[in-house]
Scaffold this active site. Structure first.
Site, PDB file in Angstrom:
ATOM      1  N   PHE A  18       0.814  -1.217   0.000  1.00 17.66           N
ATOM      2  CA  PHE A  18       0.000   0.000   0.000  1.00 17.66           C
ATOM      3  C   PHE A  18       0.848   1.268   0.000  1.00 17.66           C
ATOM      4  O   PHE A  18       0.383   2.349  -0.375  1.00 17.66           O
ATOM      5  CB  PHE A  18      -0.961  -0.005   1.191  1.00 17.66           C
ATOM      6  CG  PHE A  18      -0.367   0.473   2.493  1.00 17.66           C
ATOM      7  CD1 PHE A  18      -0.667   1.729   2.984  1.00 17.66           C
ATOM      8  CD2 PHE A  18       0.464  -0.356   3.232  1.00 17.66           C
ATOM      9  CE1 PHE A  18      -0.134   2.169   4.195  1.00 17.66           C
ATOM     10  CE2 PHE A  18       0.992   0.068   4.432  1.00 17.66           C
ATOM     11  CZ  PHE A  18       0.695   1.342   4.922  1.00 17.66           C
ATOM     12  N   LYS A  19       2.112   1.148   0.396  1.00 19.89           N
ATOM     13  CA  LYS A  19       2.979   2.321   0.441  1.00 19.89           C
ATOM     14  C   LYS A  19       3.192   2.941  -0.943  1.00 19.89           C
ATOM     15  O   LYS A  19       3.631   4.080  -1.056  1.00 19.89           O
ATOM     16  CB  LYS A  19       4.328   1.946   1.055  1.00 19.89           C
ATOM     17  CG  LYS A  19       4.263   1.290   2.434  1.00 19.89           C
ATOM     18  CD  LYS A  19       3.824   2.258   3.498  1.00 19.89           C
ATOM     19  CE  LYS A  19       3.703   1.597   4.871  1.00 19.89           C
ATOM     20  NZ  LYS A  19       4.970   1.326   5.501  1.00 19.89           N
ATOM     21  N   ASP A  20       2.877   2.188  -2.002  1.00 13.56           N
ATOM     22  CA  ASP A  20       3.032   2.730  -3.352  1.00 13.56           C
ATOM     23  C   ASP A  20       2.154   3.965  -3.565  1.00 13.56           C
ATOM     24  O   ASP A  20       2.536   4.880  -4.305  1.00 13.56           O
ATOM     25  CB  ASP A  20       2.679   1.675  -4.406  1.00 13.56           C
ATOM     26  CG  ASP A  20       3.767   0.620  -4.573  1.00 13.56           C
ATOM     27  OD1 ASP A  20       4.950   0.973  -4.487  1.00 13.56           O
ATOM     28  OD2 ASP A  20       3.417  -0.557  -4.793  1.00 13.56           O
TER      29      ASP A  20
END
Length: 439
Positions: free
Chosen positions: A106-108
């Protein structure tokens, strides 16, 4: 828009200044002076809009006139060129898969937006920006890949030696180019402390233009609100106006903070569940009203192994240091490693769906909340899935007794040679390394 420090003693900043500084000069985290709101009419227009349109609608309220709308729209289309699926487990339970981006985490979402914002501002000033990042796993790889090919930027990643999964380590140590990985003899809190010390070091900052890509950076926090907004308008429409509950696997609490931001903007969200592992400082605060951080404990959900989460300062600011007010919007639950493994197994048996350990922590917390609040047991609910299960093969093997296939892009990373620089959890080691970057 103007941004203030949570410590309230720094000069207010534009978005550009807040982005390039990362941390405010007084050590606080930047927050918007006023959270922009969406009217019912605006929300209705967004009901069937694609993800990028919702992202643009939110982003332009925060950027104001600092970035031309046409350029901002183009940056957003470039950032979010992958899907954000809402997977239905049963009639009222959904998994929002936030791992469809380049690094399968999800850090993308935050890293890709921040990289392009930083690149835009660096280009505007024609200067070299050094991005300093502490990571407990997925942040480092997302930042490394997010900043690849972004002119006028270089990235220095700090990660705790032996405390991230092998795949995570391979991702953040093999990016190359303008990315350097520092392997710290310590835990994530040590990495975070070193980064904060660097930002408070006036001598170092006179030599380098430093910024952060951790969720302490406001331009990484804002885009994380996009996926809450997108899912909430879709589900509230499907459920005749009923607002969904979001269950958030929580470590440094940036993800949850972004959700609170989305709710305060007016998006239809009824409640949050903050799911923690054994590192339960915020869970205990929600129960007792006392914030007493403890040393980090290592768990299977490694990205959530944070004993003293930075973004808790933003949550306190948003709720005016009132734990009862926070508790009305957020319920906290802690999930053990054995419960995590058991949940991976149970979810697969019930739904044929494979969860990584972080998502399993979230699902278990949602089930506990439903048991304790039977009046809300049938509320539409979303578990945020923060990483692809193939990034945690050992846990999946323990839970299911078998291996799962690894996507080609992850297998390619596993075959590369790890390149890192070892340092001690001592600020002198970090400052010495950074001081020599341009020599």
């Amino acid at each position: 828009m103007i941004f203030y420090s949570t410590n309230t003693s720094s000069t207010p900043a534009t978005l550009k200044k807040a982005t390039l500084e990362g941390l405010a000069p007084d050590g606080g985290l930047y927050v918007p002076s006023e959270i922009p709101s969406f009217s019912p009419e605006e929300l209705e227009l967004l009901q069937d809009a694609p993800f990028t349109d919702i992202a643009f609608a939110i982003a332009k309220k925060y950027t104001g006139g600092e970035i031309p709308h046409e350029r901002l729209s183009s940056l957003i289309d470039e950032c979010f060129n992958f899907k954000t699926p809402l997977v239905e487990l049963d009639d009222t339970t959904f998994v929002e898969e936030l791992f469809q981006g380049p690094t399968l985490a999800f850090k993308d979402y935050g890293a890709r937006f921040l990289a392009r914002m930083t690149g835009y501002f660096a280009e505007e000033d024609d200067r070299l920006i050094t991005i300093l990042v502490a990571t407990s796993g997925d942040t480092g790889s997302a930042v490394a890949y997010g900043f690849q090919g972004i002119p006028n930027t270089r990235v220095v990643l700090l990660y705790p030696s032996g405390k991230v999964s092998r795949l995570q380590e391979q991702q953040l140590t093999t990016a190359g180019g303008n990315v350097t990985a520092l392997e710290v003899n310590g835990d994530f809190d040590d990495c975070q402390r070193l980064v904060k010390q660097a930002f408070m070091d006036a001598g170092l900052r006179s030599k380098l233009t430093l910024t952060s890509a951790n969720s302490i950076n406001i331009s990484r926090l804002i885009p994380q609100s996009f996926y809450y907004a997108w899912a909430s308008v879709r589900l509230s429409s499907r459920f005749d106006g009923r607002k969904p509950v979001f269950c958030v696997p929580s470590g440094n609490y940036g993800n949850l903070t972004a959700g609170v931001l989305a709710r305060k903007m007016g998006f239809p969200i009824s409640h949050f569940i903050a799911a923690s592992n054994a590192n339960d400082s915020v869970t205990r605060y929600l129960e007792e009203g006392r914030y007493e951080p403890r040393p980090t404990v290592r768990t299977l959900s490694t990205a959530m192994d944070v004993g003293n989460p930075s973004n808790f300062a933003r949550l306190l600011y948003m709720f005016r240091n009132d734990f009862r007010s926070m508790g009305r919007e957020i319920s906290g639950y802690s999930v053990s490693d054995p419960e995590t493994i058991e949940t991976i197994r149970e979810v697969y048996d019930r739904f044929g769906y494979i969860m990584d350990p972080h998502t399993a922590v979230g699902f278990r917390a949602l089930e506990t909340w439903r048991q304790e609040t039977p009046d809300h047991a049938d509320s539409p609910s979303v578990v945020l899935s923060t990483a692809h299960p193939a990034k945690f093969l050992e846990s999946i093997r323990e839970a299911l007794g078998r291996d799962i296939s690894v996507p080609d892009r992850l297998q390619t990373v596993l075959d590369k040679q790890k390149i890192s620089v070892r340092i001690n959890a001592d600020y002198h080691d970090l400052s010495d390394f950074l001081s020599k970057l341009d020599s």
